[in-house]
Motif scaffolding. Sequence first.
Motif, PDB file in Angstrom:
ATOM      1  N   HIS A 198     -10.397   2.866  -1.570  1.00  0.00           N
ATOM      2  CA  HIS A 198     -11.127   3.055   0.195  1.00  0.00           C
ATOM      3  C   HIS A 198      -9.127   2.595   0.410  1.00  0.00           C
ATOM      4  O   HIS A 198      -9.332   2.416   1.707  1.00  0.00           O
ATOM      5  CB  HIS A 198     -11.883   1.848   0.227  1.00  0.00           C
ATOM      6  N   GLN A 199      -8.300   1.664  -0.148  1.00  0.00           N
ATOM      7  CA  GLN A 199      -7.289   1.469   0.470  1.00  0.00           C
ATOM      8  C   GLN A 199      -6.472   2.028   1.371  1.00  0.00           C
ATOM      9  O   GLN A 199      -5.814   2.430   1.895  1.00  0.00           O
ATOM     10  CB  GLN A 199      -6.540   0.303   0.068  1.00  0.00           C
ATOM     11  N   TYR A 200      -6.237   2.961  -0.119  1.00  0.00           N
ATOM     12  CA  TYR A 200      -5.715   4.356   0.315  1.00  0.00           C
ATOM     13  C   TYR A 200      -6.051   5.598   0.689  1.00  0.00           C
ATOM     14  O   TYR A 200      -5.806   5.825   1.937  1.00  0.00           O
ATOM     15  CB  TYR A 200      -4.892   4.461  -1.341  1.00  0.00           C
ATOM     16  N   MET A 211      -5.105  -6.411   0.663  1.00  0.00           N
ATOM     17  CA  MET A 211      -4.768  -5.254  -0.232  1.00  0.00           C
ATOM     18  C   MET A 211      -5.272  -4.740  -1.646  1.00  0.00           C
ATOM     19  O   MET A 211      -5.636  -4.016  -2.236  1.00  0.00           O
ATOM     20  CB  MET A 211      -3.662  -4.404   0.139  1.00  0.00           C
ATOM     21  N   PRO A 233     -11.013  -4.420  -3.650  1.00  0.00           N
ATOM     22  CA  PRO A 233     -10.678  -3.220  -4.734  1.00  0.00           C
ATOM     23  C   PRO A 233     -12.207  -2.670  -4.251  1.00  0.00           C
ATOM     24  O   PRO A 233     -12.068  -1.400  -4.018  1.00  0.00           O
ATOM     25  CB  PRO A 233     -11.632  -3.916  -6.158  1.00  0.00           C
ATOM     26  N   HIS A 242      -5.912  -2.974  10.736  1.00  0.00           N
ATOM     27  CA  HIS A 242      -6.900  -2.798   9.853  1.00  0.00           C
ATOM     28  C   HIS A 242      -7.498  -4.335   8.677  1.00  0.00           C
ATOM     29  O   HIS A 242      -7.923  -4.654   9.236  1.00  0.00           O
ATOM     30  CB  HIS A 242      -6.507  -2.132   8.650  1.00  0.00           C
ATOM     31  N   PRO A 277     -14.605  -2.300  -0.725  1.00  0.00           N
ATOM     32  CA  PRO A 277     -14.806  -2.435   0.873  1.00  0.00           C
ATOM     33  C   PRO A 277     -15.859  -3.445   1.222  1.00  0.00           C
ATOM     34  O   PRO A 277     -15.496  -4.218   1.493  1.00  0.00           O
ATOM     35  CB  PRO A 277     -15.571  -1.133   1.808  1.00  0.00           C
ATOM     36  N   ASN A 310       0.215  -1.014   0.260  1.00  0.00           N
ATOM     37  CA  ASN A 310       0.194   0.193   0.003  1.00  0.00           C
ATOM     38  C   ASN A 310       0.931   1.711   0.382  1.00  0.00           C
ATOM     39  O   ASN A 310       1.687   1.634   1.349  1.00  0.00           O
ATOM     40  CB  ASN A 310      -0.917  -0.049   1.155  1.00  0.00           C
ATOM     41  N   ARG A 368      -8.441   5.088   3.402  1.00  0.00           N
ATOM     42  CA  ARG A 368      -8.181   4.710   4.062  1.00  0.00           C
ATOM     43  C   ARG A 368      -6.538   5.179   5.796  1.00  0.00           C
ATOM     44  O   ARG A 368      -6.571   5.425   6.809  1.00  0.00           O
ATOM     45  CB  ARG A 368      -7.645   3.409   4.663  1.00  0.00           C
ATOM     46  N   PHE A 369      -5.649   5.367   4.345  1.00  0.00           N
ATOM     47  CA  PHE A 369      -3.816   6.318   5.062  1.00  0.00           C
ATOM     48  C   PHE A 369      -3.819   7.720   4.566  1.00  0.00           C
ATOM     49  O   PHE A 369      -3.040   8.193   4.821  1.00  0.00           O
ATOM     50  CB  PHE A 369      -2.463   4.929   4.475  1.00  0.00           C
TER      51      PHE A 369
END
Lengths: 431, 340
Positions: free
Chosen positions: A402-404, B146, B150, B25, B152, A104, A406-407
């Motif tokens: 959303h994964q990015y 991760m 893709p 997470h 949530p 990430n 989140r940070f």
Amino acid sequence: MAVVTIQIGQCGNQIGRQLFSTIHNDITAKQTAVSSSQNDDYTSASLQRFFRRETDMHMPEARAVMVDMEHKVVTRMMSEANKEGMWKYGKGQQYFKNSGSGNNWAHGYLVHGPEAQESVLELVRREAEACDRLGGFLCLMSLAGGTGSGLGAFITGCLREHFAHAHIINQVVAPYGDGEVIVQDYNTVLTLSRLHRDSDAVIVAENDGLHKVCATRLAHKHVAFSHMNSVLAHQLGALLQPAATCGRACTLSDMLEALVSHPDYKLLSMMHVPQVSNASLSFSTSTWPSLLTRLQRMHEMHSVADEGFSWAAPSRNRSVCNLLVARGKDSSSLDCLPLTDRRSYVSWMPASCTLSLWSHPRHYAGLERSALLLSNSASVASLLDRVVDKAWGMFSSRAYLHQYARFGLGEDDFVNSFAVLEQIVHNYKNL
Amino acid sequence: MGGGTGSGLGTFVLRLLQEEFPEVHNRFVTAVFPSAADDVVTSPYNSILALRQLTECAEAVIPVENQALQEICDKISRATTAGGEKNSNPIKDGSAISDNHHNTGSKRSEKPFDRMNNVVANLLLNMTSSARFEGSLNIDLNEIAMNLVPFPRMHYLIPGMAPLYSLSVVASQPRRLDEMFNDVFSRRHQLIRADPKQGLYLSCALLVRGKVQLSDIRRNIYRIKPSLKFVHWNSEGWKTGLCSVPPTGQPYSLLSLANNTCIKDTFADLVVRFNRLYSRKAHLHHFMAIDGMEISDFEESVECAKSFISEYTALESQYFQPACTSIPRLRVAEGNMMLS
């Protein structure tokens, strides 16, 4: 002149270890075909450049800082170096945690970066102060992962801020086009947009190209990362080992002056000939004209491997400027004609600046004659175009965002990074 | 998912973890979905109620179905009885993985679900192998989440394993590497009853253990790719992991975790079974007797499941019309950047 190497992430650390081994093997090579005083000059310059040691009795220690978010790779690289027994990594020059970055970029850049900043800068300062004359920093990292790409981009920014006058060169590795990490294209876009701002020059190596060299020229049946790393280390060594131009020793400043005269064009590609396996080494000789013609063909065909050209390449490869490093007998009086065709350079570059020549009579890595072309040209455009295309496809479907997020990395950041990359691609395509 | 403690208390604990440890997470859940012939009558209620919690609180769910596990165990025992007892047992008797405390060949004092549980245990071992052992391409849980998730809510990763083995018994002679790759995408090797080849892949992870070369993996991916349907913006949606230590008694093994739209059939099944009970209001009074349980919970949960199913269906339709979702790239105007 001394170079401090910063190895970041699994890829960066593996390549770094390979690079120091390659350089040390070159230093201790026996068949060099130069006088012993010339050899001594070369070896002491090279040792000074990459290693430090208290006295001649001590083992040389690499001028390196090792950074990773988990300890497995760093520990393994240190033990591999110790096993070789010729050089080692300095004690305490490592920074690692136990968490990993999970591929990430945002995790590497926005979370691990600030956390690691103090410690890593301290380690870099320590190495820099141990140099008589700091030539610059070499950062080794990948574009696909989370640590190499994200933390690597952050550290480059820190170096720029804290060592405002130092030269910073990044060697980045682009992953296989058909996927190693699913979000690799996002990570590549985000990293390159930062590096373009903070770094002085970015040498882009591609796993696809390195793989081709290993599979075709070096005839490895099963190509592994260690083979590819050693090809890249070999090329970097050919670039960074001592050489002379116009009678004086070359430095990183010379490299940047020769290649990165315009701030919009900082991306470089590397090609090296001859490409022979260790088994065929003693059977091969080449003449300078044949080596240069091969390089020129590879350059035109955008190919890192000296074989398997796709003749459907669209047009002549246009360059901003090129650097040729020739090592071997009579390299200083080389006729560079094949590479000086005015038509393959942009019109706004004066003819005297299009091609620079560095040379050294000493054999490099057992090769009687070898030549490296470091080129600032449109070769890099097709890779970037492809990456931006795929990344944009994902972005417009809002996948993985959303994964990015989140940070702390929002869509605006993405759009800005895309904008920077599109500008770079546009610049190179319109050379 | 079918029982009371697992589904109810389990999802509560999940929510608790989310609230107490927000910075951690990755919440991976291995959820056992009930099969049609389940002995718990109210399992459809429990499952649908739990499904909603899982969709909201977990990062990744690895669904497993008893029926599929049963079929796998049957396949393993059929293969060994057919092949005879000549397999020399490479695993030490009495070691924890084999659960074989007596030194007899076919007679073991094993409990009914032992074999099936062992398959799931092996799944978890394979998933965490890179974190525990060395390899040239390490992959940890963070990376799995991760790369495979893709969006949530779409975090259901269908597990497939090859070769199949349970306790100390291997399904057949060690297969050739390429056959193993074929197997792991076939319906019979999935740990839930679904056929990923019929569905659309959002992403797929391949975790390889043992003496396998990177080039073999890439070659096989290249070979199998054309027979699989991937969503258009992720046509190279593969994540590979290579761990050098194989599982005990095997030369190599392969685990696939697929984020595939065929999971919607599993959910649809659950909804059908739920409705069968709910339309008669059967057994509802037991649930209503608990303080804090409202009828609206039931309504909302089943609505949640249905909308979730339609999200997957929408993605599938995207496969046939990719153009309508893509925005043209940014264009560079002379002097400035302009968004098109």
